[in-house]
Scaffold this motif. Sequence first.
Motif, PDB file in Angstrom:
ATOM      1  N   ARG A 552       0.773  -1.268  -0.080  1.00 18.20           N
ATOM      2  CA  ARG A 552      -0.039   0.062   0.080  1.00 18.20           C
ATOM      3  C   ARG A 552       0.854   1.363   0.115  1.00 18.20           C
ATOM      4  O   ARG A 552       0.504   2.285  -0.443  1.00 18.20           O
ATOM      5  N   ASP A 553       1.885   1.248   0.714  1.00 22.54           N
ATOM      6  CA  ASP A 553       2.878   2.470   0.826  1.00 22.54           C
ATOM      7  C   ASP A 553       3.421   2.689  -0.710  1.00 22.54           C
ATOM      8  O   ASP A 553       3.458   3.713  -1.011  1.00 22.54           O
ATOM      9  N   PHE A 554       3.912   1.746  -1.252  1.00 20.88           N
ATOM     10  CA  PHE A 554       4.477   1.612  -2.551  1.00 20.88           C
ATOM     11  C   PHE A 554       3.318   2.344  -3.634  1.00 20.88           C
ATOM     12  O   PHE A 554       3.469   3.313  -4.394  1.00 20.88           O
ATOM     13  N   VAL A 555       2.171   1.900  -3.451  1.00 24.80           N
ATOM     14  CA  VAL A 555       1.045   2.370  -4.421  1.00 24.80           C
ATOM     15  C   VAL A 555       0.739   3.808  -4.018  1.00 24.80           C
ATOM     16  O   VAL A 555       0.690   4.641  -5.035  1.00 24.80           O
ATOM     17  N   SER A 556       0.705   3.999  -2.830  1.00 22.23           N
ATOM     18  CA  SER A 556       0.308   5.404  -2.340  1.00 22.23           C
ATOM     19  C   SER A 556       1.511   6.483  -2.834  1.00 22.23           C
ATOM     20  O   SER A 556       1.168   7.666  -3.404  1.00 22.23           O
ATOM     21  N   ALA A 557       2.678   6.204  -2.415  1.00 25.83           N
ATOM     22  CA  ALA A 557       3.881   6.916  -3.013  1.00 25.83           C
ATOM     23  C   ALA A 557       3.948   7.336  -4.469  1.00 25.83           C
ATOM     24  O   ALA A 557       4.123   8.314  -5.007  1.00 25.83           O
ATOM     25  N   THR A 558       3.468   6.119  -5.206  1.00 26.03           N
ATOM     26  CA  THR A 558       3.499   6.168  -6.704  1.00 26.03           C
ATOM     27  C   THR A 558       2.391   7.101  -7.257  1.00 26.03           C
ATOM     28  O   THR A 558       2.785   7.920  -8.245  1.00 26.03           O
ATOM     29  N   PHE A 559       1.380   6.887  -6.729  1.00 24.71           N
ATOM     30  CA  PHE A 559       0.089   7.849  -7.060  1.00 24.71           C
ATOM     31  C   PHE A 559       0.386   9.218  -6.800  1.00 24.71           C
ATOM     32  O   PHE A 559      -0.039  10.119  -7.410  1.00 24.71           O
ATOM     33  N   ARG A 560       0.959   9.423  -5.730  1.00 26.27           N
ATOM     34  CA  ARG A 560       1.036  10.927  -5.161  1.00 26.27           C
ATOM     35  C   ARG A 560       2.299  11.434  -6.115  1.00 26.27           C
ATOM     36  O   ARG A 560       2.337  12.850  -6.245  1.00 26.27           O
ATOM     37  N   LYS A 561       3.032  10.716  -6.909  1.00 25.33           N
ATOM     38  CA  LYS A 561       4.172  11.383  -7.785  1.00 25.33           C
ATOM     39  C   LYS A 561       3.403  11.373  -9.291  1.00 25.33           C
ATOM     40  O   LYS A 561       3.812  12.379  -9.816  1.00 25.33           O
ATOM     41  N   HIS A 562       2.718  10.390  -9.409  1.00 27.71           N
ATOM     42  CA  HIS A 562       2.261  10.468 -11.125  1.00 27.71           C
ATOM     43  C   HIS A 562       0.826  10.913 -11.127  1.00 27.71           C
ATOM     44  O   HIS A 562       0.357  11.099 -12.196  1.00 27.71           O
ATOM     45  N   TYR A 563      -0.235  10.788 -10.245  1.00 26.94           N
ATOM     46  CA  TYR A 563      -1.593  11.267  -9.832  1.00 26.94           C
ATOM     47  C   TYR A 563      -2.271  10.248 -10.740  1.00 26.94           C
ATOM     48  O   TYR A 563      -3.419   9.821 -10.272  1.00 26.94           O
ATOM     49  N   VAL A 564      -2.035   9.760 -12.189  1.00 26.96           N
ATOM     50  CA  VAL A 564      -2.866   9.193 -13.046  1.00 26.96           C
ATOM     51  C   VAL A 564      -1.971   7.930 -13.596  1.00 26.96           C
ATOM     52  O   VAL A 564      -0.921   8.475 -14.319  1.00 26.96           O
ATOM     53  N   LEU A 565      -2.599   6.857 -13.362  1.00 30.71           N
ATOM     54  CA  LEU A 565      -1.519   5.602 -14.047  1.00 30.71           C
ATOM     55  C   LEU A 565      -2.661   4.482 -14.461  1.00 30.71           C
ATOM     56  O   LEU A 565      -3.685   4.261 -13.893  1.00 30.71           O
ATOM     57  N   THR A 566      -2.371   3.951 -15.487  1.00 31.53           N
ATOM     58  CA  THR A 566      -2.847   2.540 -16.072  1.00 31.53           C
ATOM     59  C   THR A 566      -2.577   1.581 -15.055  1.00 31.53           C
ATOM     60  O   THR A 566      -1.381   1.594 -14.599  1.00 31.53           O
ATOM     61  N   LEU A 567      -3.281   0.611 -15.207  1.00 34.62           N
ATOM     62  CA  LEU A 567      -2.588  -0.750 -14.462  1.00 34.62           C
ATOM     63  C   LEU A 567      -1.519  -1.319 -15.046  1.00 34.62           C
ATOM     64  O   LEU A 567      -0.570  -1.980 -14.291  1.00 34.62           O
ATOM     65  N   SER A 568      -1.401  -1.254 -16.304  1.00 31.83           N
ATOM     66  CA  SER A 568      -0.053  -1.829 -17.049  1.00 31.83           C
ATOM     67  C   SER A 568       1.182  -0.884 -16.687  1.00 31.83           C
ATOM     68  O   SER A 568       2.231  -1.513 -16.307  1.00 31.83           O
ATOM     69  N   GLU A 569       1.161   0.366 -16.558  1.00 37.51           N
ATOM     70  CA  GLU A 569       2.080   1.118 -16.080  1.00 37.51           C
ATOM     71  C   GLU A 569       2.496   1.050 -14.751  1.00 37.51           C
ATOM     72  O   GLU A 569       3.745   0.828 -14.270  1.00 37.51           O
ATOM     73  N   LEU A 570       1.452   0.842 -13.874  1.00 37.45           N
ATOM     74  CA  LEU A 570       1.779   0.787 -12.396  1.00 37.45           C
ATOM     75  C   LEU A 570       2.413  -0.632 -12.346  1.00 37.45           C
ATOM     76  O   LEU A 570       3.420  -0.862 -11.466  1.00 37.45           O
ATOM     77  N   LYS A 571       2.092  -1.770 -12.980  1.00 39.37           N
ATOM     78  CA  LYS A 571       2.921  -3.132 -13.185  1.00 39.37           C
ATOM     79  C   LYS A 571       4.280  -2.844 -13.774  1.00 39.37           C
ATOM     80  O   LYS A 571       5.302  -3.269 -12.923  1.00 39.37           O
ATOM     81  N   ARG A 572       4.524  -1.952 -14.373  1.00 39.89           N
ATOM     82  CA  ARG A 572       5.889  -1.751 -14.833  1.00 39.89           C
ATOM     83  C   ARG A 572       6.726  -0.995 -13.696  1.00 39.89           C
ATOM     84  O   ARG A 572       7.897  -1.456 -13.436  1.00 39.89           O
ATOM     85  N   LEU A 573       6.075  -0.131 -13.045  1.00 37.08           N
ATOM     86  CA  LEU A 573       6.892   0.484 -12.068  1.00 37.08           C
ATOM     87  C   LEU A 573       7.060  -0.226 -10.754  1.00 37.08           C
ATOM     88  O   LEU A 573       8.087  -0.314 -10.459  1.00 37.08           O
ATOM     89  N   PHE A 574       6.134  -1.292 -10.536  1.00 36.11           N
ATOM     90  CA  PHE A 574       6.234  -2.165  -9.437  1.00 36.11           C
ATOM     91  C   PHE A 574       7.334  -3.262  -9.628  1.00 36.11           C
ATOM     92  O   PHE A 574       8.017  -3.491  -8.792  1.00 36.11           O
ATOM     93  N   ASN A 575       7.444  -3.696 -11.168  1.00 37.86           N
ATOM     94  CA  ASN A 575       8.540  -4.546 -11.414  1.00 37.86           C
ATOM     95  C   ASN A 575       9.906  -3.708 -11.185  1.00 37.86           C
ATOM     96  O   ASN A 575      11.057  -4.486 -10.735  1.00 37.86           O
TER      97      ASN A 575
END
Length: 697
Positions: A552-575
Amino acid sequence: MASEEDDPIIQEIDVYLAKSLADKLYLFQYPVRPASMTYDDVAHLSAKIKPKQQKVELEMTLDTMSPNYCRSKGEQIALNVDGTTSEDSNTYSTKLMDKQTFTSIQATTNTSRYAAAVFRKGELHLTPLQGILQMRPSFSYLDKADSKHREREAANEGGDSSQDEAEEDIKQITVRFSRPESEQARQRRYQSYEFLQKKQNEEPWVHLHYYGLKDGRSEHERQYLFCQCMGVTENTELVKTPSEYLAMLMPPAVKEEVAKPVTPSNVLSMAQLRTLPLGDQVKTLMKNVKVMPFANLMGLLTPGTDSTAVLRCVQQVAMLVQGNWVVKSDVLYPKDTCSPHSGVPAEVLCRGRDFLMWKFTRERCVVRKEVAAIVKLPAEDVKDFLEQMAVPRVNRGWEFLLPSDTDFVRKHPDVAQRQHMLWLGMQAKLEKVFHLSKEDMMPKKKDSAPGVVLVSGEKRLRMAKDRAREGRPALEKDLERQRAVGRDSSGAAVQVKEEPLSDGEEPMDISLTETLKNGAVNGLPHSDDSSRDSLNGHSPSCRPASPSQELRDFVSATFRKHYVLTLSELKRLFNLHLASLPPGHSLFGGISDRLLQDAILHSRCRQIMVPFPPQSSAAADEQKVFAVWETGDSFDKHRQLLFELFMKNYRVRRNVVQSRLNQEFGESVTKADLDKLLKECCISYAGMWYLKGTVQS
């Protein structure tokens, strides 16, 4: 006599600095005319100046009644320049060359040492010079005569103009696109004669009125050559010692240092190399060698260098391919550069070369035409990529330059695992950039790396049963694990997820089981399942039932930086995030799409149901768009209103957003607020605004 001063003072003169004309005074020189023949009594027709360039043009009359003037030549020149027509734009209105033009050039660019001096009543008044200009005759009228001559010849040779025009109409037109300009080419262009001439022509002329030497206005201006503040005394006492004053008048000559010859870029001096920091040493070696085993890299560095520090440095400039290190594309092709062969920008070259490197992580040999068909780069650039990391083989294509370094993979499994995760992120990016299908991403069986054995699920199950019959109780668990192995369309062994998934949901591809074919190639050991699971840091039977706090912390920090993301882009950032974690971390447990989406919803985010256009070819994961709904700041309501607009249409205009915000929040929404909102959540394309991820950049 010896005791008396041999350099007596004869007279003392007061020196004054006049500043009234300091930025307006120019000295004109006429080098083609003797000093006894001045132009003081010659009528000046016009004068103009370009102040920034210090360029002056003077137009003076010629004495056509002088016995030294050749009238026939003057008439011939006027005829050549103006022709037989009488127009107001003619250079010589009297059909006779009765004037000449003088154009200036700068005698020196530094006039700080020069001044105009006037001596009066025992006082010397100095005025600094703004410029020193040499006035020389201009022969621009000859250029005009040449152009007139060419026009007359073209008119005489016109003949059957209609036939010429018809022939011109059917000529083939070749369109060429200019290459991106490098920094060196830009500097050369700025110093070229054509560019300097263009800059000079851009400055407008300032027209002046000329006053003769004996004119009253000239006499009035000459008074400004005398200091106007005679009553004001300034402390100008010389406080320097004689030696310091002499040094100011005649500074000592500066000895120029002889520059050492620069070593060519393709030649390395090991003595000079080892004087650099370790990171620069590794970068220089990798940039020149391109592909190198880690053992060879250690051998080129100073004996006794810490291998851990070298590993840290090499991962910044290279990627692991078949156990060997290959220099990164952005190191070879930095930003704002282009291909020396075709002029293709560096960003495009890096994408094509990354695809080739990724192909070599999957296959031992590649076919040049297949690579060129996907990356769509000129043949010269593709060949350059291949020559950097492969050698041609008869009937096999291009084979990777070095054999697989399994020793390095066995000694450094943590580095190999991190590189594998980076390649997974690179694979997702390449799929999106080149629109690759699953068939394109699958390696060819015949090109699998040596030492890697492909075992199907049925064969592994049969082998486990045979070992169980031989009385090996320790393999009971392995048998149970084999029953959870299925068979995909290509015959490769794939792990079956034990967690129930909803319809249409696919698990994230972060398991190493599917990469069995290229495990050793990418630097991963090809041992049994238990070793691979321990390398991943989890057991196949242990699956988290709900998103962990760290996820959750990773997802929250990522969206605070990018604001809008597709699921595929979030997967790439997670990898990419996983690649930076140490081995055995809890996040290496299988994370499904369901868990990832739950983590998104727990982070105050919502799915934005954007109506994608009918012709959109985006995949299912690319059409799942999530955005930050609440952050606690004053912009939450603005973002929510923007997302509501996109729920009705997949693209909007800026003025629509502006009017909707003004309608909802009044006139308090400024242009800066609107720019910030659009920059955080949207991208602009063809005059319209789209949510991030909903349109290809």
